[in-house]
Scaffold this motif. Structure first.
Motif, PDB file in Angstrom:
ATOM      1  N   ILE A 110       5.478  -0.473  -3.191  1.00  0.00           N
ATOM      2  CA  ILE A 110       5.490   0.973  -2.981  1.00  0.00           C
ATOM      3  C   ILE A 110       5.268   2.080  -4.426  1.00  0.00           C
ATOM      4  O   ILE A 110       6.028   1.986  -5.331  1.00  0.00           O
ATOM      5  CB  ILE A 110       7.679   1.556  -2.534  1.00  0.00           C
ATOM      6  CG1 ILE A 110       7.647   0.486  -1.350  1.00  0.00           C
ATOM      7  CG2 ILE A 110       7.359   2.888  -2.932  1.00  0.00           C
ATOM      8  CD1 ILE A 110       7.094   0.621  -0.093  1.00  0.00           C
ATOM      9  N   ILE A 111       4.117   2.861  -4.021  1.00  0.00           N
ATOM     10  CA  ILE A 111       3.625   3.712  -5.062  1.00  0.00           C
ATOM     11  C   ILE A 111       3.433   4.718  -3.981  1.00  0.00           C
ATOM     12  O   ILE A 111       3.504   5.519  -3.320  1.00  0.00           O
ATOM     13  CB  ILE A 111       2.009   2.783  -5.333  1.00  0.00           C
ATOM     14  CG1 ILE A 111       1.042   3.286  -3.649  1.00  0.00           C
ATOM     15  CG2 ILE A 111       2.429   1.546  -5.825  1.00  0.00           C
ATOM     16  CD1 ILE A 111      -0.334   3.198  -4.062  1.00  0.00           C
ATOM     17  N   SER A 112       3.244   5.903  -4.974  1.00  0.00           N
ATOM     18  CA  SER A 112       2.791   7.102  -5.046  1.00  0.00           C
ATOM     19  C   SER A 112       1.489   7.238  -3.914  1.00  0.00           C
ATOM     20  O   SER A 112       0.493   6.823  -4.175  1.00  0.00           O
ATOM     21  CB  SER A 112       2.693   8.056  -6.251  1.00  0.00           C
ATOM     22  OG  SER A 112       2.697   9.275  -6.050  1.00  0.00           O
ATOM     23  N   GLY A 163      -2.255   1.153   0.886  1.00  0.00           N
ATOM     24  CA  GLY A 163      -2.077   1.761   2.697  1.00  0.00           C
ATOM     25  C   GLY A 163      -0.678   0.723   3.467  1.00  0.00           C
ATOM     26  O   GLY A 163      -0.221   0.946   4.258  1.00  0.00           O
ATOM     27  N   TYR A 164       0.185  -0.155   2.228  1.00  0.00           N
ATOM     28  CA  TYR A 164       1.395  -0.935   2.402  1.00  0.00           C
ATOM     29  C   TYR A 164       2.367   1.036   2.443  1.00  0.00           C
ATOM     30  O   TYR A 164       3.025   0.130   3.407  1.00  0.00           O
ATOM     31  CB  TYR A 164       1.869  -2.030   1.281  1.00  0.00           C
ATOM     32  CG  TYR A 164       2.795  -2.074   1.406  1.00  0.00           C
ATOM     33  CD1 TYR A 164       2.855  -3.257   2.310  1.00  0.00           C
ATOM     34  CD2 TYR A 164       4.621  -2.129   0.762  1.00  0.00           C
ATOM     35  CE1 TYR A 164       5.037  -4.302   2.745  1.00  0.00           C
ATOM     36  CE2 TYR A 164       5.284  -2.066   0.659  1.00  0.00           C
ATOM     37  CZ  TYR A 164       5.272  -3.724   1.780  1.00  0.00           C
ATOM     38  OH  TYR A 164       6.654  -4.725   2.275  1.00  0.00           O
ATOM     39  N   THR A 165       2.286   0.824   1.732  1.00  0.00           N
ATOM     40  CA  THR A 165       3.241   2.504   1.322  1.00  0.00           C
ATOM     41  C   THR A 165       3.282   3.385   2.763  1.00  0.00           C
ATOM     42  O   THR A 165       4.356   3.661   3.050  1.00  0.00           O
ATOM     43  CB  THR A 165       3.537   3.488  -0.041  1.00  0.00           C
ATOM     44  OG1 THR A 165       2.892   2.159  -0.734  1.00  0.00           O
ATOM     45  CG2 THR A 165       3.703   4.277   0.284  1.00  0.00           C
ATOM     46  N   LEU A 166       1.894   3.943   2.755  1.00  0.00           N
ATOM     47  CA  LEU A 166       1.721   4.364   4.315  1.00  0.00           C
ATOM     48  C   LEU A 166       2.300   3.828   5.549  1.00  0.00           C
ATOM     49  O   LEU A 166       2.647   4.384   6.011  1.00  0.00           O
ATOM     50  CB  LEU A 166       0.484   4.989   4.546  1.00  0.00           C
ATOM     51  CG  LEU A 166      -0.028   6.070   4.895  1.00  0.00           C
ATOM     52  CD1 LEU A 166       1.055   7.218   5.073  1.00  0.00           C
ATOM     53  CD2 LEU A 166      -1.332   6.336   5.565  1.00  0.00           C
ATOM     54  N   GLU A 170       5.046   5.745   8.562  1.00  0.00           N
ATOM     55  CA  GLU A 170       4.519   5.899   9.474  1.00  0.00           C
ATOM     56  C   GLU A 170       6.028   4.922  10.213  1.00  0.00           C
ATOM     57  O   GLU A 170       6.338   6.156  11.665  1.00  0.00           O
ATOM     58  CB  GLU A 170       3.533   5.412  10.403  1.00  0.00           C
ATOM     59  CG  GLU A 170       3.265   4.934  11.564  1.00  0.00           C
ATOM     60  CD  GLU A 170       1.906   3.876  11.397  1.00  0.00           C
ATOM     61  OE1 GLU A 170       1.794   4.052  13.241  1.00  0.00           O
ATOM     62  OE2 GLU A 170       0.771   3.369  10.550  1.00  0.00           O
ATOM     63  N   ARG A 171       6.255   4.360  10.560  1.00  0.00           N
ATOM     64  CA  ARG A 171       7.292   3.709  10.635  1.00  0.00           C
ATOM     65  C   ARG A 171       8.305   4.693  10.174  1.00  0.00           C
ATOM     66  O   ARG A 171       9.857   4.710  11.383  1.00  0.00           O
ATOM     67  CB  ARG A 171       8.373   2.436  10.489  1.00  0.00           C
ATOM     68  CG  ARG A 171       7.351   1.238  10.673  1.00  0.00           C
ATOM     69  CD  ARG A 171       7.494   0.333   9.493  1.00  0.00           C
ATOM     70  NE  ARG A 171       6.962  -0.883   9.714  1.00  0.00           N
ATOM     71  CZ  ARG A 171       6.793  -2.662   9.330  1.00  0.00           C
ATOM     72  NH1 ARG A 171       7.359  -3.231   8.695  1.00  0.00           N
ATOM     73  NH2 ARG A 171       5.869  -3.368   9.147  1.00  0.00           N
ATOM     74  N   ILE A 172       9.365   5.806   9.556  1.00  0.00           N
ATOM     75  CA  ILE A 172       9.990   6.494   9.299  1.00  0.00           C
ATOM     76  C   ILE A 172       9.827   7.688  10.091  1.00  0.00           C
ATOM     77  O   ILE A 172      10.476   7.406  10.346  1.00  0.00           O
ATOM     78  CB  ILE A 172      10.155   7.046   7.794  1.00  0.00           C
ATOM     79  CG1 ILE A 172      10.433   5.639   6.654  1.00  0.00           C
ATOM     80  CG2 ILE A 172      11.297   8.190   8.008  1.00  0.00           C
ATOM     81  CD1 ILE A 172      10.358   6.293   5.021  1.00  0.00           C
ATOM     82  N   ALA A 214      10.899   1.424   1.294  1.00  0.00           N
ATOM     83  CA  ALA A 214      11.111   0.202   1.607  1.00  0.00           C
ATOM     84  C   ALA A 214      12.029  -0.254   2.282  1.00  0.00           C
ATOM     85  O   ALA A 214      11.766  -1.619   2.255  1.00  0.00           O
ATOM     86  CB  ALA A 214      11.812  -0.262  -0.076  1.00  0.00           C
ATOM     87  N   GLN A 215      12.525   0.603   2.551  1.00  0.00           N
ATOM     88  CA  GLN A 215      14.106   0.254   3.888  1.00  0.00           C
ATOM     89  C   GLN A 215      13.380   0.372   5.286  1.00  0.00           C
ATOM     90  O   GLN A 215      13.921  -0.008   5.952  1.00  0.00           O
ATOM     91  CB  GLN A 215      14.797   0.561   3.271  1.00  0.00           C
ATOM     92  CG  GLN A 215      15.645  -0.031   2.183  1.00  0.00           C
ATOM     93  CD  GLN A 215      16.103  -1.053   1.653  1.00  0.00           C
ATOM     94  OE1 GLN A 215      15.755  -2.445   2.745  1.00  0.00           O
ATOM     95  NE2 GLN A 215      15.601  -1.572   0.124  1.00  0.00           N
TER      96      GLN A 215
END
Length: 219
Positions: A110-112, A163-166, A170-172, A214-215
């Motif tokens: 997770i990055i900014s 992309g992983y962070t976004l 998106e899931r949130i 992350a969760q």
């Protein structure tokens, strides 16, 4: 005696040249010979560059030293890599997006990322959630556009992690919309019409409050 196959026409077809066995073709096993190296340098190819080495590695992985190639085929293949030897995504023209065994773990962090990208994903997710009644429709979604816009804002080394962070955000957002739809109508199920106004109180800020990317998971 081993059979030698001329694959030059495959490189020509794949990389935009015509003809079956163009003049100047050579076996890949001869790439390091003085004669071929002279041809490459005369054609303006820097054989010490990471771009060239990436192209040669790709050619070698596609066959063996008995295969044939040519100068134009190598030039065309080199155009698929940047100066660092990283593959350029043909869809968005950006490097740093190829997932490999070497970066599989490091990309999962997770990055900014810019708020503008999170806002763009929030708005699109809400629009598509309402339009598709909560169904994740891969045929009509415009998610790729949001991700590509994000990648253009990030440095090459951070694009995969961004992309992983976004994806986590998106899931949130989807989870927040799902919870709101269920709250408005406890009998609601994905695929059924969503009660009017059910998502009106869900903002990006409220969706993110108390949530750790992350969760992030989906119900």
């Amino acid at each position: 005696m081993s059979r030698i196959t001329d694959y030059a026409f495959l490189f020509q077809k794949s990389f935009g040249t015509s003809g079956v066995n163009a003049i100047g073709s050579f076996q890949l096993s001869q790439l390091n010979s003085s004669s071929v190296q002279s041809q490459l340098k005369a054609a303006g190819i820097n054989t010490n560059s990471k771009q060239y080495k990436a192209a040669v590695k790709k050619m070698m992985s596609a066959g063996n030293g008995a295969m044939y190639g040519n100068i134009q085929g190598i030039k065309n293949l080199m155009s698929h890599y940047d100066k660092d030897g990283d593959y350029i995504n043909p869809v968005n023209g950006l490097a740093g997006l190829l997932v490999t065994d070497d970066n599989e773990n490091s990309r999962r962090r997770i990055i900014s990322i810019p708020d503008s990208s999170k806002e763009e994903m929030y708005e699109l997710t809400k629009k598509e959630f309402l339009r598709e009644n909560g169904v994740h429709n891969g045929d009509t979604t415009k998610r790729t556009d949001v991700y590509n816009n994000l990648y253009r804002k990030m440095s090459k080394k951070d694009r995969l992690a961004a992309g992983y962070t976004l994806e986590k955000y998106e899931r949130i957002y989807r989870q927040a919309f799902y919870d709101a739809a269920k709250k408005a109508d406890p009998n609601w199920e994905i695929g059924k019409p969503i009660k009017a106004g059910a998502l009106d109180d869900v903002t990006r800020e409220t969706a993110e409050t108390g949530k750790s990317p992350a969760q992030a998971t989906l119900s």
